[in-house]
Write a protein that holds these residues in place. Sequence first.
Motif, short mmCIF file in Angstrom:
data_model
loop_
_atom_site.label_atom_id
_atom_site.label_comp_id
_atom_site.label_asym_id
_atom_site.label_seq_id
_atom_site.Cartn_x
_atom_site.Cartn_y
_atom_site.Cartn_z
N THR A 57 -18.80 8.71 14.24
CA THR A 57 -17.87 9.29 13.28
C THR A 57 -17.07 8.23 12.53
O THR A 57 -16.58 7.28 13.13
N SER A 58 -16.91 8.40 11.23
CA SER A 58 -16.11 7.48 10.43
C SER A 58 -14.64 7.90 10.42
O SER A 58 -14.30 9.08 10.57
N LEU A 59 -13.76 6.92 10.23
CA LEU A 59 -12.35 7.22 9.98
C LEU A 59 -12.20 7.95 8.65
O LEU A 59 -13.05 7.85 7.77
N ALA A 60 -11.09 8.67 8.51
CA ALA A 60 -10.85 9.43 7.27
C ALA A 60 -10.72 8.51 6.07
O ALA A 60 -11.11 8.86 4.95
N THR A 61 -10.17 7.31 6.29
CA THR A 61 -10.03 6.32 5.23
C THR A 61 -10.35 4.94 5.80
O THR A 61 -10.37 4.74 7.02
N ALA A 86 -2.10 -0.04 2.51
CA ALA A 86 -0.73 0.38 2.79
C ALA A 86 -0.56 0.57 4.30
O ALA A 86 -1.48 0.99 4.99
N ILE A 87 0.63 0.25 4.82
CA ILE A 87 0.84 0.37 6.27
C ILE A 87 0.85 1.84 6.66
O ILE A 87 1.49 2.67 6.03
N SER A 88 0.14 2.16 7.72
CA SER A 88 -0.07 3.54 8.16
C SER A 88 1.04 4.01 9.09
O SER A 88 1.54 3.25 9.92
N THR A 89 1.39 5.30 9.00
CA THR A 89 2.40 5.89 9.88
C THR A 89 1.81 6.85 10.90
O THR A 89 2.51 7.34 11.76
N TYR A 90 0.52 7.13 10.82
CA TYR A 90 -0.04 8.21 11.63
C TYR A 90 -0.99 7.67 12.70
O TYR A 90 -1.29 6.48 12.76
N ALA A 91 -1.46 8.59 13.56
CA ALA A 91 -2.38 8.25 14.63
C ALA A 91 -3.67 9.04 14.47
O ALA A 91 -3.64 10.22 14.09
N THR A 92 -4.80 8.41 14.76
CA THR A 92 -6.09 9.06 14.77
C THR A 92 -6.55 9.20 16.22
O THR A 92 -6.54 8.23 16.97
N LYS A 93 -6.95 10.41 16.59
CA LYS A 93 -7.42 10.69 17.96
C LYS A 93 -8.95 10.71 17.99
O LYS A 93 -9.59 11.34 17.15
N VAL A 100 -15.52 13.47 18.18
CA VAL A 100 -14.81 14.10 17.07
C VAL A 100 -13.48 13.40 16.86
O VAL A 100 -12.73 13.17 17.81
N PHE A 101 -13.16 13.07 15.59
CA PHE A 101 -11.91 12.42 15.23
C PHE A 101 -10.98 13.45 14.61
O PHE A 101 -11.41 14.33 13.87
#
Length: 332
Positions: A57-61, A86-93, A100-101
């Motif tokens: 699975t690829s990351l969203a961006t 840009a610096i990210s503020t969120y987390a990817t599970k 599944v991401f």
Amino acid sequence: MSPILDSIGSVKGFGWGVLLSAAPAGFILGGYDGTSDIYYSTTNKLTYATETRSVTTSLATAQSNGVGVSNTTKAGYKVGGYDTGAISTYATKVNFADDVFSTLSITIPSGYAINNQAPHSNHGTAGYISTGSSESNSFLTTSYKLGYSSESYSTIADTISTGVAYAGGISNSGTAGYVAGGMRNDSYQNTSRVDKISYSNDTRSATGMSVPGGSQGGTRQFAHDIQNKGSAGYYAAGYNGASQNTFLKVNFSNDTMSTLGATLAYALINPTGISYEGVAGYVCGGWNQPSGSTRINGIDKLLFSNETRSTLSATLSYAASHHTGVSNSGSI
């Protein structure tokens, strides 16, 4: 665990219930190729039993520079970093059962968007994201705690001794995490200090260990997350005036640091580390800095039983550094 079951997933349960869990594997997410100025969204997966690499699975961006914390056989979390510049503020599970991401709706407390952190994990309980740099380029002393059951952040009251970025994180799950080296905020020089966060009460102490310094007085930009629970953790590669090909070993029984005789195939900055519990750690990709902007796609293996290094025939699907690593370590 049986090698046969390792290759297809371990069988758990009893009576009428049988659950197949995913085979132990490491995930190498995103990354950056400075040669072509490309950010990647691709995820490479290394299946540990066969040491084969696939693309999942690829990351969203396209992203780089974040760090990963892993909850044993359940899920990994990519936190912070650069999201297409840009610096990210969120987390990817990353759900290990099905690759599944998902993007979590939580953000780092206090409005900080951070990158260049030091990750460590108390499996089954929480992941810790220590130090790092903020959007304003301040280097942080804070440790944030990501509770695995609630998937929410809290802030640890006890702070790291000095504001740093590019420090290294390793874990002795169930006991403590270690934050080593990094670049200091006050001088932009490296530090040799190693701090320890006790997981029983989330308190920080100085270990007395010292990271070898070279011309910079310390080392930064290691591979994280190479650890053998209850025995030792390893920092690989890094920068201390020149890129390094060394493994630094932290003996968990007495909090001492030593340099292994084994070395990496290349001197590297910002490779990615992943671990197969009780078996081996892997150093993936990285920036071969003496060769200018050259990134590599190689994977080196550190066998825990005799602390020897070999290079896998499998390689990453692209040459890059500054990936994020998470790992289904195959053990709780």
